[in-house]
Structure formats: C-alpha cells, structure tokens
Design a protein around this motif. Structure first.
Motif, PDB file in Angstrom:
ATOM      1  N   SER A  38     -29.429  -9.685   8.051  1.00 52.82           N
ATOM      2  CA  SER A  38     -29.148  -8.418   8.708  1.00 52.82           C
ATOM      3  C   SER A  38     -28.714  -7.362   7.707  1.00 52.82           C
ATOM      4  CB  SER A  38     -28.055  -8.601   9.765  1.00 52.82           C
ATOM      5  OG  SER A  38     -27.647  -7.351  10.284  1.00 52.82           O
ATOM      6  N   GLU A  39     -29.122  -6.136   7.967  1.00 53.55           N
ATOM      7  CA  GLU A  39     -28.702  -5.021   7.129  1.00 53.55           C
ATOM      8  C   GLU A  39     -27.211  -4.744   7.251  1.00 53.55           C
ATOM      9  OE1 GLU A  39     -30.009  -1.087   8.774  1.00 53.55           O
ATOM     10  OE2 GLU A  39     -30.975  -2.363  10.291  1.00 53.55           O
ATOM     11  N   HIS A  60     -36.284  -5.002  15.326  1.00 53.19           N
ATOM     12  CA  HIS A  60     -36.130  -6.344  14.745  1.00 53.19           C
ATOM     13  C   HIS A  60     -36.454  -7.367  15.836  1.00 53.19           C
ATOM     14  CE1 HIS A  60     -34.079  -4.456  11.336  1.00 53.19           C
ATOM     15  NE2 HIS A  60     -33.301  -3.830  12.211  1.00 53.19           N
ATOM     16  N   ARG A  98     -25.831  -0.044  16.122  1.00 53.85           N
ATOM     17  CA  ARG A  98     -27.202   0.448  16.275  1.00 53.85           C
ATOM     18  C   ARG A  98     -27.354   1.396  17.464  1.00 53.85           C
ATOM     19  NH1 ARG A  98     -30.805  -4.644  16.954  1.00 53.85           N
ATOM     20  NH2 ARG A  98     -32.461  -3.088  16.627  1.00 53.85           N
TER      21      ARG A  98
END
Length: 502
Positions: free
Chosen positions: A91-92, A382, A395
């Motif tokens: 994950s970012e 994603h 997000r």
C-alpha cells in the motif's frame, strides 16, 4: 505458575481466553469513558489475544504436539491472512496500514482475527458455559444502557452534562451501553439474541431458562437504539433458521415462549419515552397503540404455545420443517407486500418502500447509500488488493454537516468507514480480500448446514446468519468483531472433534 496447574495445556488457555472475551471484553470501557473507548477496546483485545496465543503456543511446544495439516476450512483463513499482509505492505500508505489510519483496523487487527479463528478451532470446543457467560455480560451491558436511558451517566460514558438524548444534537453520533456507538452495540446484540433464542429453543431445560432475561433486555435496548439493521438481521435469522429449529412441538413451544418474551420487550419499548429537559431527563410509560398490539401478539403466542402442549400426534420433523418453511415464506411475501404498499410515518419503512419502487436516494439509511456510492467509486483504483487495511479515511474526503435546530450548532461528521463490512473489505483489501472473507463465512455456514441435525450446529448457524446480515450495515470494528471470529473458530472446533455440549 502454569506448571502447577494439573493438565495445563493450550485447551485450558483457550477456554480462559474465550471466557475473558465473552465476560469482560464487552463491558470494558477503559478509564476515559467514550472519549477514548476505541483505543481502550483495541488495547484490551490485542493484549488479551497476544497473551493467549503466546501461552497456548508455549504450552503446545512444551507438550511436543505436532502441528496439524491445514484442513479445507482453514485455507480461506490462511488466504485471508496472506492477502491482508500483501495489501498492507504494498500500500502507498504503509506503514499506516499496520495499525490502521482511523479505527485501529489495520494489519495487526486482521491477522489477530484470523489467528483467533485458527486457534479456537485448534484448541477450543463448544461449551454450555459460553452462552451463560455471554448472557451475563450482555445483561450488564443492557442494564448500563437502561441507566443511561434514565439519565444516569453510567461509568462516565458521556461528556459532562450530556446524555443519550444529546446524540447528534450536542455531539456527533449516538452512544449507548458499554460499546459506544449504537451501531456497534447492534452488532453485539445481533450476535447475542439469536444465540439465546436458539439455545432455549433446541435444548430447553431449567438451566437455560434464565436466558429469557438477557433476551428481553437485548430486544428492549435494540429497539431503543433505533438501529434498523438489527431488526433486518434478526428477521433474516428467524426466516432462514425457523425451518431447521422448529422440527418438534416441544421446540416450537419454547420458540413461541421466547418470541412472546421478545414481544413484551417491544411493548415496553413502545410504551417508554424519554427526553432531555432543563430539569434533567424526563421519562414516562404510556400504553400506546403499538404497545397494545405487541401485548396482544405476545398473548396470542402464549396461547399458541399452550395449544401445542395438547397435541397428541405430533407431525414428523420433516413435515414440521416443511410447514414452518411455508409459514416463513408466506410471512416473507406478506411483509414485502406490506412494505411495498407502506404509507405510514416510519422513516425506515418508508425508505424501504421507496427502494422497492426503484427509488434509491443517497440519504437513505442515515446517508449510507451515498457513502456506499462514494466508496465503490474508489474500488477501481486498487481492485485486487485494495488501498490497504483501514485506509479508507486517507482516500475518501467526505463530510456531512447539518445545523441542529435545538441548539443552532453545526454538527460535522467525517467518513472513515464504509458502514458496510463487505464493502470495507472490498475497498481496503480488494477483491482478493473480500473473496477470502466470504469464503471463510461460507465455509462456516456450510459446516453448520451439513451438521444441521446437531443442536449446537443450529445455534451457531442461526447466530452466524444474523451476524452476516447485520454486517451489511455495520462498522465492523474491534469492539464486537473478535466475538464473530470466536464464533467461526467454535464452529470448526465443534465439528472437528467428538465433543459434547456440556
């Protein structure tokens, strides 16, 4: 210390852990009330689970027990752990995915959930004392909620000078009981109510009769909480479980008796009203039309239960099951028609009626529809692995604001949860994570269905159905979710060994 306990092993450690989670965890609020209840619950859950796993593993190694080959039911659990791990690492937002960005729902929590399922299945078994322990803690939780409805700031669970009736007026959210948010409380009650009901129905006996008390309190508090998802979950569990539960007149008689208890609780809820005034909390009891309807229905069920006692030639279990299934189908169709044609004042029923007419407004379900739409829009970013465990708040930039007429203040609420457990897995752990989670639940349900002639399987299966339905509207937090994973573990533990109920 463990060496002094004769026969101490991972089974005894697991039994103690289950008892702790059922008896103490639902009641533990920490030492700062609702102000820090999420962190307090999380620390309790992590510490208790980590200690149990460490002790159980040490005792297992001391006993030189060889690890078992994973069974088919464990494969989706292991897959779930693998997907969550990869999702968190790539994950970012790593390393925020380890603990979680908003609700302590990160990788650590997800892995502990899975280990609860595997560990309880390996070392645990179904015991009668567990339903009694759950009844004890739920009773105390509901008693705390009753005091809150009366205006008592039980355990300092509200800010100074505020109460349950200030929810969404002087503070954001609605709190009740010892779990905080009423949606989380609903999750616990949707696990407890079918368990109490099914245990009394299939087993009977004086020892279980007292469960009518926590059932009564749970239904009353659930009705007072105003969470419609609870009613939907219990209705689904009743319709789907009744054909399997009610296969003898004795079971049907006990089920009618417990249903009458639930209706009495609904009658009390319909008669009870409370509000905050300048002098404090004013509450009253008034025999409303709805309360009278509930009382009349409870009396009718009581008469039906007495009539069943006079049946001399009971039908076969198969015939009773078919008859009950026909009644449930008729009730389902009748209820759907009623909702479709509904024109009353209930906001929930009015929204359902509009949905059946093809009208889907974003404000429905306390704006859940709008939250779901915005969350779904993030999935293509994603699709396979999601954004990472507990990263939705990073997000989704979404807030709700409204002016409270009573105070003139503006209440602002940000969205950090999908308000749908399945959608939460989809956006955070992706299609692979959601698929593994659904595989775990489906595998457990299949076990209960295959063993449906076992009373324990019926109790566990009905409880599982109730939880899965309410999960469609719930927050899915560590306040109540560990009990669901305990349930999954007990389902597999019960049928991997020849164990007895008591």
């Amino acid at each position: 210390m463990l060496e002094r306990v004769k026969g101490a092993g991972p089974e005894q450690a697991t039994h103690c852990y289950i008892m702790l989670m059922l008896a103490v965890f639902p009641l533990f609020t920490g030492f700062s009330g609702y102000a820090n209840i999420t962190f307090s619950k999380y620390i309790f859950f992590v510490a208790a689970t980590a200690l149990w796993l460490a002790v159980s593993l040490a005792l297992s190694l001391r006993g030189k027990r060889a690890p078992e080959r994973p069974k088919a039911w464990a494969l989706p659990v292991l897959g779930f752990m693998a997907v969550c791990t990869v999702s968190a690492l790539v994950s970012e937002f790593f390393p925020a995915t380890i603990i979680g960005a908003a609700r302590y729902d990160g990788l650590v929590t997800q892995l502990l959930y899975a280990l609860i399922c595997l560990g309880v299945a390996r070392w645990g078994r179904v015991r009668e004392i567990y339903v009694h322990t759950l009844g004890f803690s739920v009773t105390l939780c509901c008693i705390a909620a009753v005091f809150q409805l009366w205006g008592c700031n039980f355990l300092w669970l509200f800010p100074d000078g505020l109460s349950f009736y200030d929810g969404n007026i002087r503070y954001s959210g609605v709190f009740l009981g010892t779990l905080g948010n009423v949606d989380v409380l609903c999750s616990l009650l949707c696990l407890a109510i079918p368990a109490f009901f099914a245990c009394v129905t299939v087993y009977g006996g004086a020892r279980l009769g007292w469960l009518a008390l926590p059932l009564f309190l749970s239904v009353f508090i659930l009705a007072e909480s105003g969470v419609a998802a609870g009613a939907a979950a219990l209705a689904a569990a009743a319709v789907l479980g009744a054909p399997f539960l009610l296969t003898t007149p004795a079971r049907a008689r006990r089920a009618l008796g417990m249903s009458a208890v639930a209706l009495l609780a609904l009658a009390l809820s319909a008669a009870f009203s409370g509000e905050k005034t300048e002098a404090g909390i004013a509450w009253s009891l008034e025999l409303t039309a709805r309360a009278l309807d509930c009382l009349a229905a409870a009396a009718a069920l009581g008469i039906a239960a007495l009539a069943l006692a006079l049946v001399r030639r009971p039908p076969s279990p198969a015939a009773m099951s078919r008859g009950v299934a026909a009644v449930c189908l008729a009730a389902l169709v009748g209820g759907t028609v009623y909702v479709y044609r509904y024109s009353g004042s209930s906001e929930t029923l009015a929204e359902l009626s509009r949905v059946l007419h093809g009208q889907l407004d974003g404000s429905f379900g306390s704006s859940r529809i709008l939250i779901w739409r915005e969350t779904l829009a993030l999935v293509p970013e994603h699709p396979l692995l999601g954004g990472g465990p507990d990263t939705l708040s990073l997000r989704l930039d979404m807030e709700f604001s409204r002016v409270v007429e009573e105070t003139g203040r503006t209440i602002t609420r940000s969205v950090d949860n999908a308000h749908n457990e399945y959608l939460g897995f989809l956006v955070n752990e992706g299609l692979l994570g959601l698929g593994a989670y659904l595989g775990i639940a489906a595998s457990a349900l299949a076990v209960c269905f295959r063993r449906r002639k076992s009373p324990s399987a019926l109790v566990l299966g009905v409880t599982l159905v109730s939880w899965c339905v309410q999960s469609f509207f719930s927050l899915g937090l560590c306040f109540a979710a560990p009990l669901f994973w305990l349930l999954l573990g007990l389902i597999n533990a019960r049928f991997r060994r020849k164990t007895q109920w008591r």
